[in-house]
Design a protein around this motif. Structure first.
Motif, mmCIF file in Angstrom:
data_model
loop_
_atom_site.group_PDB
_atom_site.id
_atom_site.type_symbol
_atom_site.label_atom_id
_atom_site.label_comp_id
_atom_site.label_asym_id
_atom_site.label_seq_id
_atom_site.Cartn_x
_atom_site.Cartn_y
_atom_site.Cartn_z
ATOM 1 N N TRP A 86 -14.254 -60.433 -29.081
ATOM 2 C CA TRP A 86 -13.653 -60.230 -27.760
ATOM 3 C C TRP A 86 -13.329 -61.577 -27.117
ATOM 4 C CZ3 TRP A 86 -10.576 -57.942 -24.919
ATOM 5 C CH2 TRP A 86 -10.623 -57.949 -23.521
ATOM 6 N N SER A 87 -14.188 -62.568 -27.279
ATOM 7 C CA SER A 87 -13.912 -63.896 -26.732
ATOM 8 C C SER A 87 -12.655 -64.489 -27.373
ATOM 9 C CB SER A 87 -15.109 -64.829 -26.964
ATOM 10 O OG SER A 87 -16.219 -64.416 -26.205
ATOM 11 N N LYS A 88 -12.542 -64.332 -28.681
ATOM 12 C CA LYS A 88 -11.352 -64.827 -29.371
ATOM 13 C C LYS A 88 -10.108 -64.058 -28.918
ATOM 14 C CE LYS A 88 -10.752 -67.513 -31.948
ATOM 15 N NZ LYS A 88 -10.173 -68.882 -31.780
ATOM 16 N N ALA A 89 -10.242 -62.748 -28.741
ATOM 17 C CA ALA A 89 -9.108 -61.932 -28.290
ATOM 18 C C ALA A 89 -8.633 -62.389 -26.911
ATOM 19 C CB ALA A 89 -9.513 -60.461 -28.257
ATOM 20 N N LYS A 90 -9.570 -62.604 -26.003
ATOM 21 C CA LYS A 90 -9.210 -63.061 -24.650
ATOM 22 C C LYS A 90 -8.497 -64.407 -24.704
ATOM 23 C CE LYS A 90 -13.353 -62.635 -22.848
ATOM 24 N NZ LYS A 90 -14.426 -62.683 -21.814
ATOM 25 N N GLU A 91 -8.991 -65.283 -25.543
ATOM 26 C CA GLU A 91 -8.380 -66.606 -25.688
ATOM 27 C C GLU A 91 -6.933 -66.489 -26.163
ATOM 28 O OE1 GLU A 91 -8.708 -70.069 -29.038
ATOM 29 O OE2 GLU A 91 -10.600 -69.246 -28.302
ATOM 30 N N LEU A 92 -6.709 -65.664 -27.170
ATOM 31 C CA LEU A 92 -5.366 -65.510 -27.728
ATOM 32 C C LEU A 92 -4.410 -64.859 -26.734
ATOM 33 C CD1 LEU A 92 -6.441 -64.283 -31.272
ATOM 34 C CD2 LEU A 92 -5.237 -66.426 -30.796
ATOM 35 N N ILE A 93 -4.893 -63.831 -26.047
ATOM 36 C CA ILE A 93 -4.044 -63.120 -25.088
ATOM 37 C C ILE A 93 -3.711 -64.005 -23.895
ATOM 38 C CG2 ILE A 93 -3.935 -61.167 -23.482
ATOM 39 C CD1 ILE A 93 -5.802 -59.676 -25.530
ATOM 40 N N ALA A 94 -4.736 -64.615 -23.315
ATOM 41 C CA ALA A 94 -4.555 -65.401 -22.085
ATOM 42 C C ALA A 94 -3.728 -66.658 -22.313
ATOM 43 C CB ALA A 94 -5.914 -65.767 -21.499
ATOM 44 N N SER A 95 -3.645 -67.137 -23.550
ATOM 45 C CA SER A 95 -2.914 -68.376 -23.826
ATOM 46 C C SER A 95 -1.442 -68.279 -23.458
ATOM 47 C CB SER A 95 -3.038 -68.738 -25.314
ATOM 48 O OG SER A 95 -2.267 -67.846 -26.109
ATOM 49 N N GLY A 96 -0.909 -67.058 -23.502
ATOM 50 C CA GLY A 96 0.513 -66.885 -23.227
ATOM 51 C C GLY A 96 1.405 -67.293 -24.376
ATOM 52 N N GLU A 97 0.807 -67.674 -25.510
ATOM 53 C CA GLU A 97 1.576 -68.136 -26.657
ATOM 54 C C GLU A 97 1.927 -67.008 -27.625
ATOM 55 O OE1 GLU A 97 -0.853 -71.103 -28.429
ATOM 56 O OE2 GLU A 97 -0.680 -72.502 -26.735
ATOM 57 N N LYS A 98 1.258 -65.863 -27.487
ATOM 58 C CA LYS A 98 1.460 -64.759 -28.422
ATOM 59 C C LYS A 98 2.230 -63.625 -27.748
ATOM 60 C CE LYS A 98 -1.169 -67.045 -31.256
ATOM 61 N NZ LYS A 98 -0.541 -67.864 -32.318
ATOM 62 N N SER A 99 3.212 -63.110 -28.450
ATOM 63 C CA SER A 99 3.963 -61.979 -27.932
ATOM 64 C C SER A 99 3.212 -60.666 -28.152
ATOM 65 C CB SER A 99 5.333 -61.912 -28.614
ATOM 66 O OG SER A 99 6.077 -60.818 -28.149
ATOM 67 N N MET A 100 2.352 -60.623 -29.189
ATOM 68 C CA MET A 100 1.544 -59.436 -29.459
ATOM 69 C C MET A 100 0.207 -59.851 -30.052
ATOM 70 S SD MET A 100 2.339 -56.126 -31.929
ATOM 71 C CE MET A 100 3.339 -55.291 -30.684
ATOM 72 N N VAL A 101 -0.868 -59.164 -29.623
ATOM 73 C CA VAL A 101 -2.190 -59.369 -30.202
ATOM 74 C C VAL A 101 -2.749 -58.003 -30.578
ATOM 75 C CG1 VAL A 101 -4.515 -60.283 -29.883
ATOM 76 C CG2 VAL A 101 -2.567 -61.429 -28.788
ATOM 77 N N LEU A 102 -3.085 -57.857 -31.856
ATOM 78 C CA LEU A 102 -3.671 -56.615 -32.369
ATOM 79 C C LEU A 102 -5.179 -56.742 -32.370
ATOM 80 C CD1 LEU A 102 -3.759 -53.885 -33.877
ATOM 81 C CD2 LEU A 102 -3.298 -55.159 -35.999
ATOM 82 N N LEU A 103 -5.858 -55.828 -31.662
ATOM 83 C CA LEU A 103 -7.316 -55.785 -31.623
ATOM 84 C C LEU A 103 -7.746 -54.617 -32.507
ATOM 85 C CD1 LEU A 103 -7.837 -56.414 -27.795
ATOM 86 C CD2 LEU A 103 -7.417 -58.063 -29.644
ATOM 87 N N ASP A 104 -7.900 -54.910 -33.792
ATOM 88 C CA ASP A 104 -8.143 -53.862 -34.783
ATOM 89 C C ASP A 104 -9.586 -53.371 -34.702
ATOM 90 O OD1 ASP A 104 -7.435 -52.190 -36.918
ATOM 91 O OD2 ASP A 104 -8.199 -53.625 -38.387
ATOM 92 N N GLU A 105 -9.748 -52.058 -34.504
ATOM 93 C CA GLU A 105 -11.050 -51.376 -34.428
ATOM 94 C C GLU A 105 -11.861 -51.745 -33.186
ATOM 95 O OE1 GLU A 105 -11.320 -49.016 -36.303
ATOM 96 O OE2 GLU A 105 -10.887 -49.389 -38.409
ATOM 97 N N ILE A 106 -11.211 -52.262 -32.151
ATOM 98 C CA ILE A 106 -11.960 -52.556 -30.927
ATOM 99 C C ILE A 106 -12.520 -51.288 -30.300
ATOM 100 C CG2 ILE A 106 -9.912 -52.467 -29.428
ATOM 101 C CD1 ILE A 106 -11.242 -54.621 -27.701
#
Length: 210
Positions: free
Chosen positions: A122-142
């Motif tokens: 979840w910490s890694k997911a938040k980092e990737l999403i909040a960065s604004g650099e990714k158009s899509m983030v898949l959280l598989d099996e969250i």
């Protein structure tokens, strides 16, 4: 073919063309009102097969368009998968892939370890999403991690509502999606189980399940 048969076919073709023309006009009118864009919260849930597959389909669509994206796997991790091998080998410049889980909870048999893995994911997911650099983030099996309360669903919802960049799509997979999460999502699909080969003694097979 008789003359009467020919006339009937021509008449039916004309009726079909007229019907389709009206349908297209109605459809075009509806589509003309759909002009907005936003980063979507997307959920694939249900007992049927295909939740992660659908999520990865969106990731590969992003890759095909040259759009930066990322995957965080919350549960899977003990075994290699075709998706991870393909992305790591050929598309790592466009898609970050983070396998944070150690397998399903009955495999680790250690709740504290499962919680720690889920929290790290979840910490890694938040980092990737909040960065604004990714158009899509898949959280598989969250959804599985949320189901077992390894992560606080209220925290996830608050983050998505207040910190997710406006044009970042977040895709969440797994059975038993929380009602609260479904409520705030933009797109929710439930995979319905009708038949599954596992019930007939067929194991998960390469190229189908992984």
């Amino acid at each position: 073919m008789t003359e009467d048969t020919t006339e009937t076919i021509v008449h039916d073709d004309a009726r079909h063309a007229e019907k389709m023309a009206k349908k297209k006009a109605a459809r075009d009118k509806i589509m003309a009102t759909k002009i907005g864009e936003k980063g979507l919260v997307i959920i694939h849930t249900g007992k049927g097969k295909g939740k992660s597959t659908a999520g990865f389909g969106m990731i590969f669509r992003h890759i095909a368009h040259g759009m930066p994206c990322a995957v965080v796997q919350f549960i899977k991790g003990a075994m290699e998968t075709g998706e991870r091998e393909l992305i790591d080998r050929h598309f790592s410049d466009l898609c970050e892939f983070h396998t944070m889980g150690e397998g399903f909870t009955w495999e680790t048999q250690d709740r504290a370890r499962d919680v720690a893995s889920a929290q790290a994911a979840w910490s890694k997911a938040k980092e990737l999403i909040a960065s604004g650099e990714k158009s899509m983030v898949l959280l598989d099996e969250i959804n599985i991690a949320l189901r077992y309360d390894y992560i606080d669903v209220a925290e996830v919802i608050a983050f998505l509502q207040t910190e997710k960049p406006p044009m970042c799509h977040v895709v969440m997979t797994g059975r038993n999606a929380k009602d609260e999460l479904i409520e705030i999502a933009d797109l929710v699909t439930e995979m319905e189980l009708i038949k599954h080969p596992f019930r007939s003694g067929i194991k998960g097979q390469k190229g189908v399940e992984y």
